[in-house]
Design a protein around this motif. Structure first.
Motif, PDB file in Angstrom:
ATOM      1  N   VAL A 193       0.938  -1.188  -0.061  1.00  0.00           N
ATOM      2  CA  VAL A 193      -0.057  -0.106  -0.110  1.00  0.00           C
ATOM      3  C   VAL A 193       0.991   1.040   0.091  1.00  0.00           C
ATOM      4  N   GLY A 194       0.342   2.301  -0.533  1.00  0.00           N
ATOM      5  CA  GLY A 194       0.969   3.751  -0.313  1.00  0.00           C
ATOM      6  C   GLY A 194       0.589   4.245   0.689  1.00  0.00           C
ATOM      7  N   PHE A 195       1.057   5.400   1.441  1.00  0.00           N
ATOM      8  CA  PHE A 195       1.037   5.819   2.793  1.00  0.00           C
ATOM      9  C   PHE A 195       0.969   7.108   2.505  1.00  0.00           C
ATOM     10  N   MET A 196      -0.045   8.148   2.885  1.00  0.00           N
ATOM     11  CA  MET A 196      -0.042   9.317   2.906  1.00  0.00           C
ATOM     12  C   MET A 196      -0.680   9.911   4.159  1.00  0.00           C
TER      13      MET A 196
ATOM     14  N   GLY B 278       4.003   0.556  -7.339  1.00  0.00           N
ATOM     15  CA  GLY B 278       3.694  -0.775  -6.772  1.00  0.00           C
ATOM     16  C   GLY B 278       2.468  -0.675  -5.851  1.00  0.00           C
ATOM     17  N   ALA B 279       2.138   0.244  -5.637  1.00  0.00           N
ATOM     18  CA  ALA B 279       1.022   0.278  -4.514  1.00  0.00           C
ATOM     19  C   ALA B 279      -0.205  -0.206  -4.944  1.00  0.00           C
ATOM     20  N   GLU B 280      -1.102  -1.053  -4.377  1.00  0.00           N
ATOM     21  CA  GLU B 280      -2.321  -1.536  -4.915  1.00  0.00           C
ATOM     22  C   GLU B 280      -3.350  -0.975  -4.260  1.00  0.00           C
ATOM     23  N   ALA B 281      -3.062  -0.045  -3.210  1.00  0.00           N
ATOM     24  CA  ALA B 281      -4.248   0.787  -2.572  1.00  0.00           C
ATOM     25  C   ALA B 281      -3.510   1.744  -1.787  1.00  0.00           C
ATOM     26  N   ILE B 282      -4.029   2.893  -1.454  1.00  0.00           N
ATOM     27  CA  ILE B 282      -3.610   4.013  -0.894  1.00  0.00           C
ATOM     28  C   ILE B 282      -4.282   4.090   0.508  1.00  0.00           C
ATOM     29  N   VAL B 283      -3.399   4.357   1.711  1.00  0.00           N
ATOM     30  CA  VAL B 283      -4.036   4.452   2.871  1.00  0.00           C
ATOM     31  C   VAL B 283      -3.982   6.022   3.071  1.00  0.00           C
ATOM     32  N   PHE B 284      -4.821   6.587   3.569  1.00  0.00           N
ATOM     33  CA  PHE B 284      -4.934   8.121   3.720  1.00  0.00           C
ATOM     34  C   PHE B 284      -5.017   8.152   5.512  1.00  0.00           C
ATOM     35  N   ALA B 285      -3.595   8.259   5.890  1.00  0.00           N
ATOM     36  CA  ALA B 285      -3.515   8.266   7.176  1.00  0.00           C
ATOM     37  C   ALA B 285      -3.769   9.618   7.983  1.00  0.00           C
ATOM     38  N   ALA B 286      -3.926  10.617   7.190  1.00  0.00           N
ATOM     39  CA  ALA B 286      -4.786  11.939   7.745  1.00  0.00           C
ATOM     40  C   ALA B 286      -5.967  11.846   7.529  1.00  0.00           C
ATOM     41  N   SER B 287      -6.911  11.858   8.643  1.00  0.00           N
ATOM     42  CA  SER B 287      -8.256  11.772   8.148  1.00  0.00           C
ATOM     43  C   SER B 287      -8.790  12.761   7.548  1.00  0.00           C
ATOM     44  N   GLU B 288      -8.319  13.989   7.421  1.00  0.00           N
ATOM     45  CA  GLU B 288      -8.742  15.281   6.546  1.00  0.00           C
ATOM     46  C   GLU B 288      -8.610  14.864   5.317  1.00  0.00           C
ATOM     47  N   LEU B 289      -7.630  14.218   4.701  1.00  0.00           N
ATOM     48  CA  LEU B 289      -7.456  13.993   3.378  1.00  0.00           C
ATOM     49  C   LEU B 289      -8.636  13.398   2.451  1.00  0.00           C
ATOM     50  N   SER B 290      -9.581  12.537   3.198  1.00  0.00           N
ATOM     51  CA  SER B 290     -10.680  11.891   2.623  1.00  0.00           C
ATOM     52  C   SER B 290     -11.844  12.966   2.572  1.00  0.00           C
ATOM     53  N   LEU B 291     -11.452  14.153   3.128  1.00  0.00           N
ATOM     54  CA  LEU B 291     -12.308  15.314   2.884  1.00  0.00           C
ATOM     55  C   LEU B 291     -12.150  15.957   1.273  1.00  0.00           C
TER      56      LEU B 291
END
Length: 229
Positions: A120-123, A188-201
């Motif tokens: 996964v990619g991590f942001m 190569g990331a198969e999915a992205i983790v939005f580890a900052a909750s605000e990014l999903s906004l």
């Protein structure tokens, strides 16, 4: 139905999304006029951020531990810490109460593995991108966690703290975040983790080509399942 404890205010904007998600989740499961039983203890993000920048994690842990005790005293059956950064003091918070405190990184790892992803990619914010405590906990479950180029660290931090925490949605920032997602996908990331909750906004799942796992959705869905189990 169990009562969900929520330590919020980290930021209050994301806490509002948590609260909405918990109630919509319970209503979707039970129908009618049902809503979630929630105890919310909200803290001052500015105070905690100042302490974080000073490296005074003991005081951060004390404040959040006291908030956890307040939620427990008010009847919470289990507890969510509605922020990735402050999972840095998870152990101290969990030790302060007798009710379960759900660790978001473990939940995220379970969701990643259940979906069949190995990389996964991590942001997130600058702190979570440079301290690595959260990404390493996900990685301890046997998952490869790829970080964005260091050149993007300040950009992501600014987008979160200068824009999204104030509910400022900037199309140019959305484009920049999507560009970073594309780089992680190419790596190569198969999915992205939005580890900052605000990014999903800012960025919606339909804006990018690979699945997005945002911490609020994962946290809320698990909390609703626990509350109704």
């Amino acid at each position: 139905m169990q009562t969900i404890g929520l330590i919020g205010g980290l930021s209050w904007e994301s806490s509002a999304v948590y609260y909405e998600g918990l109630n919509k989740g319970v209503q979707a499961q039970l129908g009618g006029l049902h809503s979630a039983k929630v105890v919310l203890v909200s803290v001052d993000l500015a105070e905690l951020t100042d302490l974080q920048q000073q490296g005074d994690w003991d005081t951060v842990a004390q404040i959040l531990g006291d908030a956890a005790k307040g939620a427990e005293a008010a009847g919470a059956d289990f507890l969510l810490l509605a922020a990735t950064t402050f999972h840095r003091v998870y152990d101290q918070i969990a030790a302060a109460v007798s009710i379960p405190v759900v660790h978001l990184a473990d939940l995220m790892a379970e969701r990643i593995k259940a979906a069949g992803f190995s990389t996964v990619g991590f942001m997130g914010t600058a702190f979570t991108l440079t301290d690595h405590f959260f990404a390493e906990r996900i990685g301890s479950h046997g998952i490869n966690v790829n970080m964005p180029d260091e050149l993007h660290t300040d950009t992501l931090d600014s987008i979160v703290y200068d824009e999204l925490i104030f509910r400022t949605i900037n199309p140019s920032s959305r484009k920049r975040v999507i560009g970073i997602v594309d780089e992680l996908t190419d790596a190569g990331a198969e999915a992205i983790v939005f580890a900052a909750s605000e990014l999903s906004l800012l960025v919606r799942p339909q804006d990018v080509e690979i699945p997005v796992l945002d911490v609020i959705t994962v946290h809320v869905e698990d909390a609703v399942s626990r509350a109704l189990a």
